[in-house]
Design an enzyme around this catalytic site. Structure first.
Site, short mmCIF file in Angstrom:
data_model
loop_
_atom_site.label_atom_id
_atom_site.label_comp_id
_atom_site.label_asym_id
_atom_site.label_seq_id
_atom_site.Cartn_x
_atom_site.Cartn_y
_atom_site.Cartn_z
N SER A 110 0.83 -1.20 0.00
CA SER A 110 0.00 0.00 0.00
C SER A 110 0.87 1.26 0.00
O SER A 110 1.79 1.39 0.80
CB SER A 110 -0.91 0.00 1.24
OG SER A 110 -1.73 1.13 1.26
N GLY A 111 0.57 2.19 -0.93
CA GLY A 111 1.32 3.43 -1.01
C GLY A 111 2.49 3.38 -1.97
O GLY A 111 3.26 4.33 -2.07
N THR A 142 -2.10 2.34 -8.07
CA THR A 142 -3.26 2.99 -8.69
C THR A 142 -2.83 4.01 -9.73
O THR A 142 -3.40 4.09 -10.83
CB THR A 142 -4.13 3.66 -7.60
OG1 THR A 142 -4.56 2.67 -6.67
CG2 THR A 142 -5.33 4.34 -8.21
N SER A 191 -5.71 5.44 -1.15
CA SER A 191 -5.57 3.98 -1.10
C SER A 191 -6.83 3.31 -1.65
O SER A 191 -7.95 3.64 -1.29
CB SER A 191 -5.34 3.53 0.35
OG SER A 191 -5.27 2.13 0.43
N SER A 192 -6.62 2.32 -2.55
CA SER A 192 -7.75 1.54 -3.07
C SER A 192 -8.25 0.61 -1.98
O SER A 192 -7.50 -0.23 -1.48
CB SER A 192 -7.31 0.71 -4.28
OG SER A 192 -6.87 1.54 -5.32
N GLY A 196 -2.72 -3.22 -1.95
CA GLY A 196 -1.38 -3.72 -1.64
C GLY A 196 -1.31 -4.37 -0.28
O GLY A 196 -2.23 -4.28 0.54
N GLU A 227 -0.78 -4.96 3.46
CA GLU A 227 -1.00 -3.99 4.54
C GLU A 227 -0.60 -4.57 5.88
O GLU A 227 -0.97 -5.70 6.21
CB GLU A 227 -2.48 -3.56 4.61
CG GLU A 227 -2.86 -2.57 3.57
CD GLU A 227 -4.22 -1.95 3.82
OE1 GLU A 227 -4.55 -0.98 3.14
OE2 GLU A 227 -4.96 -2.44 4.70
#
Length: 1037
Positions: A118-119, A123, A171-172, A395, A397
């Site tokens: 994540s990050g 995306t 974040s998705s 992603g 986490e």
């Protein structure tokens, strides 16, 4: 080549020739390809030069720059269009273009897998690829609509499915797989989106530092006033319970107002009707209203809605009956055989029902939204199409508290990691072994063992979770944890507090379990797993929503659901099945890979965290992938595909080859190789003809050497001359500086010698320096208050000025002090001055009373009996204090009040005035020099007065001072020693004796005299050399 040269200015890497500075653009070219340190150094070099992309063969490694880079322009898109993969520096566009060209030439399906935690920028990468296809693919006016819908589907899905988390501002919170459909010309003609497990729990709860889904804030920030009024909303997000839990409604990096405009534009292009938009915003607003519904207990302990305002808005927006909705939120329908019973809910269950319906509405609306977009992207043409899939999914986490959502997200990442291993590391090595190619196996971690731990039938964590959710009896999160310990407790990648060793146990709570994922350890809190996996909605709430007049809600909650008595699949099972389906889709397509890396945890541009990146490189398997690419073959193709592509180059294979594909390829290669050998021979002959012999080669080398030597000498002479000129300039500058310093020093020495003379050119600068230095020091050493007598010693030439400044400073301090004295404080000081004049040096205890301020009064008017106030006839009371009065006959002690007004003093008993003393008739006031509190008020001899008044006061200095000041008879106060004469009655006098003893007492002696005994004091009577503060204030005033 001309295309590359024309765009050289736009390509930074092309301008940076030094390899040591920017690193290599393909990790396969690293000299130390087995060194993880060399891998990281190369990644760091490129990142510091804003070169965020690097290849490992055909795999792209992308490092998030956390800033805008000028590498996604239209010029860049055209630059990479139709160019060979390795012809230009690494770029996301190269991956996209390569997949597109291979799809068009071989007419097969592809997908681009974008992975990372994540990050890391997944995306954004998927949006850049979509933009590239929209710009570079051939299109028509009709196809332009499809292209616009493909592009604008992203902001809509991001608004409803993305949120700010601690690691990522966008974040998705759902998984998305998009198929872009192309016709035989390579033009995009349609698309289809699959969504996976939106994080519904975020609707009702957010961790600190996180936000709800973007659409809520966009609506409040960007919606016009009329729309908000129609929805019953206010523009302030702090008004809504579902938006304030994270305490960060405003985020610097997010422009909600601008994003709202984009979403509104997208709705019109994606073919949303005005009715759809109206119903959709009604649902978003109703979720916010649901969050503001509060419950309280009635007398029976049942939940009732505290305020009906919010539920009225929900009833209007969702088109449901108000009373039925209110009943559904506070009651649960239970079916017993053929009967239905409504059971009241307590407050906790009512809040659960409220949150459950909010989550259900939002989750199903999101699914409706995806289907609506798919409908607008659908291509009605039945001819065969090829597709390129884009997978943008949450992603990996690891949060402070990891729950059911993180478990599902990380399980998804495990499956994608397994897919990458199967299609790259494992498949390639197995292929070499199958074909008998000499190969040294490269070890790698196969995470299939972790996937099996989660998803294995009957034995996996998901199966155990479902079993707990479905079994009869009381199932809790703790019973689920115990079942895990029982069934998978011996697994190497599973641990709980009970199973952990002494060292690990400290970091795991009793309700936690830990999984050792491919990306590292993650500790999950089991609390809420069963509830989130069941995701139940009470039947009567479903009935309410099924009968809604809101078209979207009616499509999401079908009446057929009420007839279906089968228990729906749990959330975890649905997610597992959808992932299995996704893997099957991906396995049927040709892959391209983008591995995204997050450079630091703080989202700072330019910061390269070695430890964090090393960890990602390790768990993403990039080093293993590099070793396979380096040791393996650069080109791999199936015999059938190779023969189909190149059969036209050989007469034996064209137009058809009848036989095994491997033999056809062999025949084709031999034929092409013969032409290559002939070409090599021809080139060698031409070279020999041109240069003839070795003599010409040496002659050419000698000539080039002479030219190089001549050029070197010219540059050396120029460098020597330049250095000499520069050294001369520096020397002249230094000499000028020294000359200036000598002149200054000489001038100040001369000034010091003549410093005592009147001001003249010889000493003026020295005197000014002395003055400046003294005044700068004096500025930092000025007295702080009037009692501070310190003053900086001046030089002799400034003694007179210093004296004047000292006087001015003291006067200024005195002025500031006096201005700071309030009116109340001034009155107190005046009273202290009078007290000093009367008692200083005369009465014991005076020095101790100096620092105690006089009170305005010891008792308030409220403490005086109202009858007494009436008897005083409205005179303004100035001072009241409790006293002890001694009778003139027998000297008995009586508690009284001494009331001082503007014109008289009153001795008061309860509701009676015992004695009134007019100030005009006051003959005197007497007190002793000892520490007793006795005061005698002398009155004239007349019929009205019964004799002098003997009082004992606790605050004698205060009382006597106020009495004499009100009477304006300070000179009548006497401080006596030894004894005191007072008048008992008409013509009679008494004597009061003052003495010192062990303890204070007042009594009538045998000789009939009143004796007052005080405790002896060693304190001086103010005759010492120090003056009291009152005297000081008097002097200042």
């Amino acid at each position: 080549m001309g295309k590359v040269e024309d765009n050289a200015d736009a390509n930074m890497e092309g301008a940076l020739i030094a390899r040591d500075r920017v690193g290599v653009q393909d990790f396969v070219l690293l000299d130390s390809h087995t060194s993880e340190t060399a891998f990281l150094n190369n990644l760091r070099k490129r990142y510091q030069e804003n070169l965020i992309y690097t290849y490992i063969g055909t795999l792209l490694v992308s490092v998030n720059p956390y800033k805008e880079l000028d590498i996604y322009t239209m010029t860049q898109m055209q630059l990479y269009r139709g160019v060979n993969f390795f012809e230009l520096p690494p770029h996301l566009y190269a991956i996209a273009d390569n997949a597109y060209r291979v799809m068009c030439s071989e007419y097969n399906n592809h997908f681009i897998l974008i992975s990372g935690e994540s990050g890391a920028g997944k995306t954004e990468a998927s949006k850049k690829i979509l933009q590239y296809y929209a710009v570079t693919c051939p299109t028509t006016e009709q196809l332009q609509i499809v292209r616009d819908r493909l592009l604008l589907s992203n902001p809509v899905l991001e608004a409803f499915g993305n949120a700010k988390t601690l690691r990522n501002d966008n974040s998705s919170r759902f998984g998305k797989y998009m198929d872009i459909q192309f016709d035989f010309k390579g033009a995009p003609v349609g698309g289809h989106i699959l969504s996976y497990l939106i994080e519904k729990s975020r609707v009702v709860h957010q961790n600190h530092g996180e936000r709800n889904f973007h659409i809520f804030y966009q609506l409040l920030e960007g919606g016009d006033k009329d729309l908000l009024c129609w929805l019953g909303l206010e523009r302030n997000p702090q008004k809504y319970s579902y938006l304030i839990q994270g305490r960060c409604a405003k985020v610097f990096s997010i422009n909600d107002k601008n994003d709202w405009k984009i979403v509104r534009k997208a709705f019109s292009i994606i073919d949303f009707s005005e009715k759809d938009i109206e119903h959709l915003f009604g649902i978003v607003a109703s979720v916010l209203h649901f969050g503001n519904i509060q419950f309280e207990e009635d007398s029976n302990g049942h939940a009732i809605i505290r305020n009906g305002t919010q539920i009225k808005w929900i009833s209007k927006l969702l088109g449901v009956h108000l009373s039925i909705l209110q009943e559904a939120l506070t009651h649960r329908k239970i079916e017993a055989r053929s009967e239905e019973v409504l059971s009241p809910l307590n407050v906790d269950l009512a809040f659960y029902a409220r949150d459950a319906v909010a989550k259900a509405i939002y989750g199903r609306t999101f699914t409706w939204l995806v289907n609506k977009i798919n409908g607008s992207l659908a291509n009605k043409d039945s001819t065969r199409k090829t597709v390129i899939g884009l997978l943008d999914i949450y992603g990996f986490e690891v949060l402070d508290t990891n729950s059911f959502e993180q478990f599902c997200i990380n399980y998804c990442n495990e499956k994608l990691q397994q897919l990458l291993i199967e299609m790259t590391l494992k498949a390639e090595q197995e292929e070499y072994e199958l074909e008998g190619i000499e190969w040294e196996p490269i070890p790698y971690f196969n995470n299939k063992i972790i996937c099996d731990l989660v998803e294995q039938k009957y034995k996996g964590i998901i199966s155990i979770l479902d079993e707990e959710c479905l079994r009869p009896g009381e199932a809790t999160d703790l019973s689920f944890l115990e079942k895990l310990e029982e069934k998978v407790g011996d697994h190497a990648h599973f641990v709980t507090r009970k199973l952990a060793d002494q060292k690990t146990r400290k970091s795991i709570d009793w309700v936690d379990f830990r999984l050792l994922h491919y990306a590292g350890e993650v500790t999950y809190c089991a609390v809420g797993f069963l509830e989130k996996n069941n995701d139940l909605l009470y039947r009567n709430l479903k009935e309410v929503l099924c009968n809604s007049k809101n078209g979207i809600i009616r499509d999401c909650f079908l009446l057929s659901e009420l007839d279906n008595r089968r228990r729906p699949e749990t959330v975890a099972t649905q997610f597992k099945n959808s992932l299995t389906s996704l893997i099957e889709i991906l396995m049927s397509k040709e892959p391209s890979y983008v591995r995204c890396i997050k450079p630091n945890e703080n989202k700072e541009p330019g910061k390269f965290d070695d430890y964090l990146i090393r960890h990602q490189v390790k768990y993403l398997g990039l080093m293993e992938h590099l070793r396979v690419r380096r040791a393996g073959f650069a080109y791999r193709r199936k015999y059938e595909l190779f023969l189909q592509r190149y059969k036209s180059l050989c007469p034996a294979t064209w137009p058809h080859w009848h036989g095994p594909a491997a033999e056809g390829v062999e025949r084709l290669i031999k034929y092409i190789a013969s032409f290559l050998w002939l070409r090599s021979l021809l080139v060698a002959c031409i070279v020999h003809a041109v240069f003839g012999s070795l003599f010409f080669s040496r002659l050419q080398a000698k000539y080039k050497g002479c030219l190089g030597k001549r050029e070197y000498k010219k540059k050396r002479e120029a460098a020597i001359k330049l250095e000499a000129c520069w050294r001369g300039a520096l020397a002249r500058k230094e000499a000028k500086k020294r000359t200036w310093a000598v002149q200054i020093i000489r001038k100040f020495i001369n000034g010091f010698i003549n410093r005592k003379k009147p001001l003249c050119p010889e000493n003026v600068e020295f005197v000014r320096l002395v003055q400046y230095t003294y005044f700068m020091k004096l500025r930092d050493h000025l007295p702080k208050n009037v009692l501070d007598k310190s003053w900086l010693q001046p030089p002799s030439i400034l003694e007179e000025v210093s004296s004047m400044l000292q006087k001015i400073c003291i006067r200024n301090l005195v002025r500031k002090y006096c201005r700071g004295v309030t009116a109340e404080r001034k009155v107190q000081l005046q009273q202290k001055v009078v007290a000093s004049a009367i008692f200083r040096g005369k009465k014991e205890g005076y020095l101790q009373s100096i620092n105690q301020p006089f009170m305005e009064t010891r008792l308030k008017e409220n403490d005086i009996n109202p009858k007494v106030l009436q008897l005083i006839h409205g005179e303004k009371i100035k001072y009241v204090t409790p006293v002890v009065k001694y009778d003139r006959n027998g000297f008995k002690a009586r508690e009284r009040l001494l009331v001082l007004t503007q014109s008289a003093a009153y001795v008061v008993e309860m509701a009676k005035i015992k004695q009134k003393i007019d100030y005009a008739t006051l003959k005197g006031i007497s007190t002793s020099n000892l520490s007793d509190g006795i005061v005698v008020i002398h009155v004239p001899e007349d019929n009205k007065q019964k004799g002098d008044v003997i009082l004992q006061c606790e605050h004698i200095f205060e009382t006597v001072t106020k009495l004499c000041m009100l009477a304006n008879k300070q000179n009548l106060v006497k401080v006596v020693q030894g004894s005191l004469q007072f008048r008992v009655g008409s013509g009679k006098e008494g004597t009061m004796i003052f003495t010192v003893g062990q303890e204070p007492q007042i009594f009538k002696a045998k000789n009939g005299q009143l004796t007052v005994v005080s405790v002896g004091s060693r304190t001086c009577l103010g005759l010492c050399k120090y003056r009291c503060s009152c005297s000081m204030v008097l002097q200042l005033r």
